[in-house]
Design a protein around this motif. Structure first.
Motif, PDB file in Angstrom:
ATOM      1  N   GLN A   1       2.634   1.862  -3.366  1.00  0.00           N
ATOM      2  CA  GLN A   1       1.515   2.231  -4.597  1.00  0.00           C
ATOM      3  C   GLN A   1       1.499   3.994  -4.524  1.00  0.00           C
ATOM      4  OE1 GLN A   1      -2.375   0.925  -3.721  1.00  0.00           O
ATOM      5  NE2 GLN A   1      -2.694   0.407  -5.647  1.00  0.00           N
ATOM      6  N   LYS A   2       1.813   4.456  -3.184  1.00  0.00           N
ATOM      7  CA  LYS A   2       1.555   5.834  -3.332  1.00  0.00           C
ATOM      8  C   LYS A   2       2.331   6.603  -4.202  1.00  0.00           C
ATOM      9  CE  LYS A   2       0.119   6.049   1.681  1.00  0.00           C
ATOM     10  NZ  LYS A   2      -0.896   6.666   1.471  1.00  0.00           N
TER      11      LYS A   2
ATOM     12  N   GLN B   1       8.004  10.944   3.766  1.00  0.00           N
ATOM     13  CA  GLN B   1       8.038  11.532   2.572  1.00  0.00           C
ATOM     14  C   GLN B   1       8.812  12.718   2.741  1.00  0.00           C
ATOM     15  OE1 GLN B   1       3.976  12.700   1.243  1.00  0.00           O
ATOM     16  NE2 GLN B   1       4.665  13.046  -0.690  1.00  0.00           N
TER      17      GLN B   1
ATOM     18  N   GLN C   1       4.923   9.945   7.611  1.00  0.00           N
ATOM     19  CA  GLN C   1       3.663  10.297   7.321  1.00  0.00           C
ATOM     20  C   GLN C   1       2.753   9.112   8.197  1.00  0.00           C
ATOM     21  OE1 GLN C   1       2.565  12.727   5.320  1.00  0.00           O
ATOM     22  NE2 GLN C   1       4.825  13.287   5.583  1.00  0.00           N
TER      23      GLN C   1
ATOM     24  N   SER D   1       0.859  -1.069   0.110  1.00  0.00           N
ATOM     25  CA  SER D   1      -0.087   0.014  -0.034  1.00  0.00           C
ATOM     26  C   SER D   1       0.960   1.312  -0.006  1.00  0.00           C
ATOM     27  CB  SER D   1      -1.038   0.021   1.290  1.00  0.00           C
ATOM     28  OG  SER D   1      -0.356   0.122   2.142  1.00  0.00           O
ATOM     29  N   TRP D   2       2.023   1.260   0.576  1.00  0.00           N
ATOM     30  CA  TRP D   2       2.668   2.440   0.675  1.00  0.00           C
ATOM     31  C   TRP D   2       3.631   2.541  -0.752  1.00  0.00           C
ATOM     32  CZ3 TRP D   2       5.242   1.951   6.154  1.00  0.00           C
ATOM     33  CH2 TRP D   2       4.460   2.357   7.065  1.00  0.00           C
TER      34      TRP D   2
ATOM     35  N   TYR E   1      10.056   9.007  -1.346  1.00  0.00           N
ATOM     36  CA  TYR E   1       9.442   8.556  -0.149  1.00  0.00           C
ATOM     37  C   TYR E   1      10.488   7.423   0.407  1.00  0.00           C
ATOM     38  CZ  TYR E   1       4.746   9.388  -1.642  1.00  0.00           C
ATOM     39  OH  TYR E   1       3.649  10.137  -1.946  1.00  0.00           O
TER      40      TYR E   1
END
Length: 388
Positions: A230-231, A384, A363, A227-228, A337
């Motif tokens: 994917q950012k 970030q 974050q 999920s991270w 990131y």
């Protein structure tokens, strides 16, 4: 992704009272309700961040797969016929035959393993149950005792009737020639799994290899990592401490490319084997990864400016000199990131101070409690870079 807010529900999972709670040094928080354990770990981490004057995240979230029966990997010590963990008050092994930390499959394996009478004064063992239920044992003894074990023959024959056996620091495999046991080179087998969404990825390694302790809890880790990453759409990821690839695969599923850096040759051999054995639906991921072997804590040859995401899962010592090249880049050259995972929050906090100086802010932060009833926990942090 499960995010358990009411941890008291798990108190029901720990129904049996540990018969060794007064003496065993393995669990420090047995008398604390599970919800309070989670809050205590969250408070400890928050205080570490505050003490380092780090800008705090909006909240520290917590994930758990349960309060007990999570472990699929067990490390026990042998001392004068006693097999277990060390006593909380002295350097003496406490004989343990049952532990609510173990998965049911691992408890059954321990039950059978304890039937063996070991003719040695000291040693250590790692018991492991694979995702498919295969049993493995890593035996670590003094060289003179390893030779005696090979010559004795009967113990190894009994073990190999129901389990895969590795011996010594070099993880050698005993092979029966018909007249004697010989040791051959380490073998890679599926002892763990990573996850890409709902698809399990077999990870090839040795019984003695480092993995997370729990199949169940590890899936939560993989979901967070995916999920991270994917950012950062169309991201280029550089991963440090890739090991056998546990974080590599969920990251790969969301990245355009990934450079996996690791010092241990056997781990990288396992990663390559896992890449070659991917299920057909994930076969395309192999083309996205490159592998680099080297000690990234001491010397880094890669240029950070070529990547969008840094993914790091360092040893307890932290990142050490690894972050130095990051300081030399301008703010806009640094990857946007930084994903950091650690089971040692003290060294992680030191590294976060350096990252803060480089313009990174936390974050999201997760505590993953894959060590219930103990003071230990895993931390996953997404940072970030501040926009210039």
């Amino acid at each position: 992704m499960p995010n358990f807010h009411d941890f008291e529900i798990f108190d029901k999972d720990f129904q049996e009272k540990c018969p060794y709670s007064q003496d065993c040094g393995g669990c420090q928080l047995l008398e604390t309700p599970y919800g309070a354990q989670i809050e205590g770990k969250r408070t400890e981490l928050l205080n570490l961040f505050k003490g380092a004057n780090l800008p705090l995240p909006e909240q520290i979230k917590a994930l758990s797969a349960g309060a007990s029966h999570l472990r699929d990997r067990l490390d026990f010590s042998l001392q004068e016929g006693r097999l277990g963990l060390y006593h909380k008050d002295r350097h003496e092994v406490l004989d343990i035959d049952v532990c609510a930390q173990l998965s049911p499959e691992l408890q059954l394996w321990l039950n059978d393993f304890r039937q063996i009478q070991w003719p040695f004064k000291k040693g250590s063992f790692r018991l492991r149950v694979s995702p498919e239920g295969r049993r493995g044992v890593w035996i670590d003894l003094a060289n003179i005792d390893i030779k005696a074990l090979l010559d004795e023959q009967n113990i190894l024959k009994k073990l190999q009737a129901g389990a895969f056996v590795e011996i010594g620091q070099r993880r050698k495999v005993p092979v029966w020639t018909g007249t004697e046991f010989k040791l051959r080179d380490p073998e890679h087998h599926v002892w763990f799994q990573s996850w890409v969404g709902e698809i399990a990825v077999d990870l090839y390694c040795q019984v003695a290899s480092f993995t997370q302790p729990s199949h169940k809890a590890n899936r939560l880790i993989c979901d967070v990592i995916a999920s991270w990453v994917q950012k950062a759409p169309s991201s280029r990821v550089i991963e440090f401490g890739s090991g056998i690839g546990n974080l590599t695969f969920p990251a790969l599923s969301q990245a355009d490319s990934l450079l996996a850096c690791e010092i241990d040759e056997l781990s990288l051999q396992g990663l390559e084997h896992s890449l070659n054995q991917l299920p057909p639906s994930l076969g395309h991921l192999k083309n996205r990864v490159q592998i680099y072997r080297g000690d990234f804590q001491k010397k880094l040859t890669q240029n950070f400016s070529e990547f969008d995401v840094i993914l790091a899962n360092p040893p307890r010592s932290g990142l050490m000199n690894f972050l130095n090249p990051l300081k030399e880049l301008s703010a806009t050259q640094r990857p946007e990131y930084f994903i950091y995972m650690s089971c040692f929050p003290e060294s992680m906090t030191r590294d976060l101070m350096t990252l803060n100086e480089c313009g990174y802010q936390m974050q999201e932060v997760y505590i993953l409690d894959q060590f219930p009833q103990t003071s230990h926990y895993e931390v996953l942090t997404l940072l970030q870079r501040k926009q210039a």
